[in-house]
Design a protein around this motif. Sequence first.
Motif, mmCIF file in Angstrom:
data_model
loop_
_atom_site.group_PDB
_atom_site.id
_atom_site.type_symbol
_atom_site.label_atom_id
_atom_site.label_comp_id
_atom_site.label_asym_id
_atom_site.label_seq_id
_atom_site.Cartn_x
_atom_site.Cartn_y
_atom_site.Cartn_z
ATOM 1 N N PRO A 10 0.805 -1.232 0.000
ATOM 2 C CA PRO A 10 0.000 0.000 0.000
ATOM 3 C C PRO A 10 0.837 1.281 0.000
ATOM 4 C CG PRO A 10 -0.899 -1.551 1.569
ATOM 5 C CD PRO A 10 0.402 -2.112 1.101
ATOM 6 N N VAL A 11 1.968 1.266 0.680
ATOM 7 C CA VAL A 11 2.838 2.456 0.686
ATOM 8 C C VAL A 11 3.415 2.698 -0.699
ATOM 9 C CG1 VAL A 11 4.996 3.404 1.608
ATOM 10 C CG2 VAL A 11 3.357 2.313 3.137
ATOM 11 N N LEU A 13 2.113 1.731 -3.559
ATOM 12 C CA LEU A 13 1.029 2.186 -4.425
ATOM 13 C C LEU A 13 0.688 3.654 -4.184
ATOM 14 C CD1 LEU A 13 -1.357 -0.885 -4.341
ATOM 15 C CD2 LEU A 13 -0.081 -0.023 -6.298
ATOM 16 N N TRP A 14 0.713 4.085 -2.932
ATOM 17 C CA TRP A 14 0.443 5.491 -2.624
ATOM 18 C C TRP A 14 1.533 6.390 -3.223
ATOM 19 C CZ3 TRP A 14 3.218 9.077 0.330
ATOM 20 C CH2 TRP A 14 2.559 10.275 0.542
ATOM 21 N N LYS A 17 0.927 6.529 -7.043
ATOM 22 C CA LYS A 17 -0.222 7.361 -7.425
ATOM 23 C C LYS A 17 0.020 8.837 -7.136
ATOM 24 C CE LYS A 17 -3.880 6.327 -8.646
ATOM 25 N NZ LYS A 17 -4.453 6.335 -9.974
ATOM 26 N N ARG A 18 0.708 9.129 -6.060
ATOM 27 C CA ARG A 18 0.894 10.513 -5.633
ATOM 28 C C ARG A 18 2.004 11.219 -6.411
ATOM 29 N NH1 ARG A 18 -1.620 14.304 -2.224
ATOM 30 N NH2 ARG A 18 -0.023 15.790 -1.706
#
Length: 80
Positions: A10-11, A13-14, A17-18
């Motif tokens: 999740p980190v 992916l964040w 995306k960011r």
Amino acid sequence: MVCIPCIVIPVLLWVYKRFLEPIIYPVISPFINAIWGKKAVTDTSTDQKGSEKTNGTCKPESNREATANGATIASDKKAD
């Protein structure tokens, strides 16, 4: 205890995306559009029964319609 992939994925992916997607996407989008192409969504309004027409967001009502929880709606009309 939480497994490492449950935290790391999740980190990552964040971060993608960011920060990375705004940089990478404009570069690769022409290639994706050339490969993927645009196809129109087919109109399913010809598949409707009889003269009942809908805009595709809801079904026409029937006498015994199932609900989301599996129960059926009893009709007000008397069945012979």
